[in-house]
Motif scaffolding. Sequence first.
Motif, short mmCIF file in Angstrom:
data_model
loop_
_atom_site.label_atom_id
_atom_site.label_comp_id
_atom_site.label_asym_id
_atom_site.label_seq_id
_atom_site.Cartn_x
_atom_site.Cartn_y
_atom_site.Cartn_z
N THR A 14 43.37 33.17 1.29
CA THR A 14 43.23 34.12 0.19
C THR A 14 44.56 34.24 -0.54
OG1 THR A 14 41.66 35.36 1.56
CG2 THR A 14 42.50 36.47 -0.40
N ALA A 15 44.52 33.94 -1.84
CA ALA A 15 45.75 34.00 -2.65
C ALA A 15 46.14 35.46 -2.87
CB ALA A 15 45.52 33.31 -3.98
N GLU A 16 47.43 35.69 -2.76
CA GLU A 16 48.00 37.00 -3.04
C GLU A 16 49.30 36.75 -3.80
OE1 GLU A 16 49.75 40.53 -0.38
OE2 GLU A 16 47.63 40.08 0.00
N GLY A 17 49.21 36.73 -5.12
CA GLY A 17 50.36 36.31 -5.92
C GLY A 17 50.56 34.82 -5.72
N ASN A 18 51.79 34.42 -5.36
CA ASN A 18 52.08 33.02 -5.10
C ASN A 18 51.90 32.65 -3.63
OD1 ASN A 18 52.72 32.49 -7.76
ND2 ASN A 18 54.88 33.02 -7.48
N SER A 19 51.62 33.62 -2.77
CA SER A 19 51.48 33.34 -1.35
C SER A 19 50.00 33.36 -0.96
CB SER A 19 52.28 34.34 -0.51
OG SER A 19 51.81 35.64 -0.73
N TYR A 20 49.74 32.92 0.28
CA TYR A 20 48.37 32.84 0.78
C TYR A 20 48.29 33.46 2.16
CZ TYR A 20 47.38 29.56 -2.96
OH TYR A 20 47.21 28.99 -4.19
N ASN A 21 47.31 34.34 2.34
CA ASN A 21 46.99 34.88 3.65
C ASN A 21 45.94 33.97 4.29
OD1 ASN A 21 48.65 37.18 3.41
ND2 ASN A 21 47.09 38.15 2.13
N VAL A 22 46.01 33.81 5.61
CA VAL A 22 45.08 32.92 6.32
C VAL A 22 44.50 33.65 7.52
CG1 VAL A 22 44.79 30.69 7.46
CG2 VAL A 22 46.53 30.95 5.66
N VAL A 23 43.17 33.61 7.64
CA VAL A 23 42.48 34.15 8.81
C VAL A 23 41.46 33.12 9.28
CG1 VAL A 23 42.80 36.58 8.17
CG2 VAL A 23 40.74 35.36 7.43
N PHE A 33 50.31 33.52 7.17
CA PHE A 33 50.43 33.42 5.72
C PHE A 33 51.47 32.36 5.40
CE2 PHE A 33 54.04 35.96 6.71
CZ PHE A 33 54.97 35.69 5.72
N GLY A 34 51.53 31.98 4.13
CA GLY A 34 52.55 31.05 3.67
C GLY A 34 52.95 31.40 2.26
N ASN A 35 54.18 31.07 1.91
CA ASN A 35 54.68 31.36 0.56
C ASN A 35 54.18 30.35 -0.47
OD1 ASN A 35 56.12 33.72 1.22
ND2 ASN A 35 57.74 32.46 2.09
N SER A 36 53.48 29.31 0.00
CA SER A 36 52.81 28.34 -0.86
C SER A 36 51.57 27.88 -0.11
CB SER A 36 53.72 27.14 -1.16
OG SER A 36 53.94 26.40 0.03
N GLU A 39 52.68 25.52 2.70
CA GLU A 39 53.26 26.24 3.84
C GLU A 39 52.17 26.97 4.62
OE1 GLU A 39 55.88 30.15 4.16
OE2 GLU A 39 57.09 28.45 3.46
N ALA A 40 51.19 27.52 3.92
CA ALA A 40 50.09 28.22 4.59
C ALA A 40 49.29 27.26 5.46
CB ALA A 40 49.19 28.91 3.56
N LEU A 41 49.11 26.01 5.00
CA LEU A 41 48.42 25.01 5.82
C LEU A 41 49.17 24.75 7.12
CD1 LEU A 41 47.33 22.32 3.20
CD2 LEU A 41 45.82 23.63 4.71
N GLU A 42 50.48 24.59 7.03
CA GLU A 42 51.29 24.37 8.24
C GLU A 42 51.22 25.57 9.17
OE1 GLU A 42 55.32 22.98 7.78
OE2 GLU A 42 54.77 21.93 5.94
N MET A 43 51.37 26.75 8.60
CA MET A 43 51.35 27.97 9.40
C MET A 43 49.98 28.18 10.04
SD MET A 43 54.43 28.91 9.19
CE MET A 43 54.37 30.53 9.93
N ALA A 44 48.92 27.77 9.35
CA ALA A 44 47.56 27.92 9.89
C ALA A 44 47.39 27.09 11.15
CB ALA A 44 46.53 27.52 8.84
N GLN A 45 47.89 25.87 11.12
CA GLN A 45 47.77 25.01 12.30
C GLN A 45 48.56 25.61 13.48
OE1 GLN A 45 49.37 20.93 12.34
NE2 GLN A 45 47.27 20.31 12.86
#
Length: 126
Positions: A14-23, A33-36, A39-45
């Motif tokens: 879910t986009a929130e500004g330039n960052s993304y929350n991940v659930v 979450f990730g600042n792009s 980055e959110a893809l990496e953090m999700a894994q």
Amino acid sequence: MMKRKLLVYPAIFTAEGNSYNVVFPDIPEAITFGNSFEEALEMAQDAMGLALYDQNVFPEPSMEYYTDEGTVVYITIDIERFRQQQNGNVVKKNTTIPQWLNQLAVENKINFSNVLTEALKEKLNV
């Protein structure tokens, strides 16, 4: 060779500004979450791996997941490889390099183990 255990779960970005929350709907404790988007893809894994790290039985994944709340991305992880990367065990390796390169590295206080580790990660795309 250890048998690979690939896990695939849907994640909602879910986009929130330039960052993304991940659930993860199937793994409620995996939140990040990730600042792009990248980055959110990496953090999700990583979040998925950490949430499932010590599990022997894994939740059943929702293979067809739809939502109006964000973008659904399927995240894959080799859980056995993730566990190996997280355990911190190291091995000693003997290697040879040109003498002039050794001297230059010593003069510049280069940590040979760190350089070899980073070079191997880059070469192997891990």
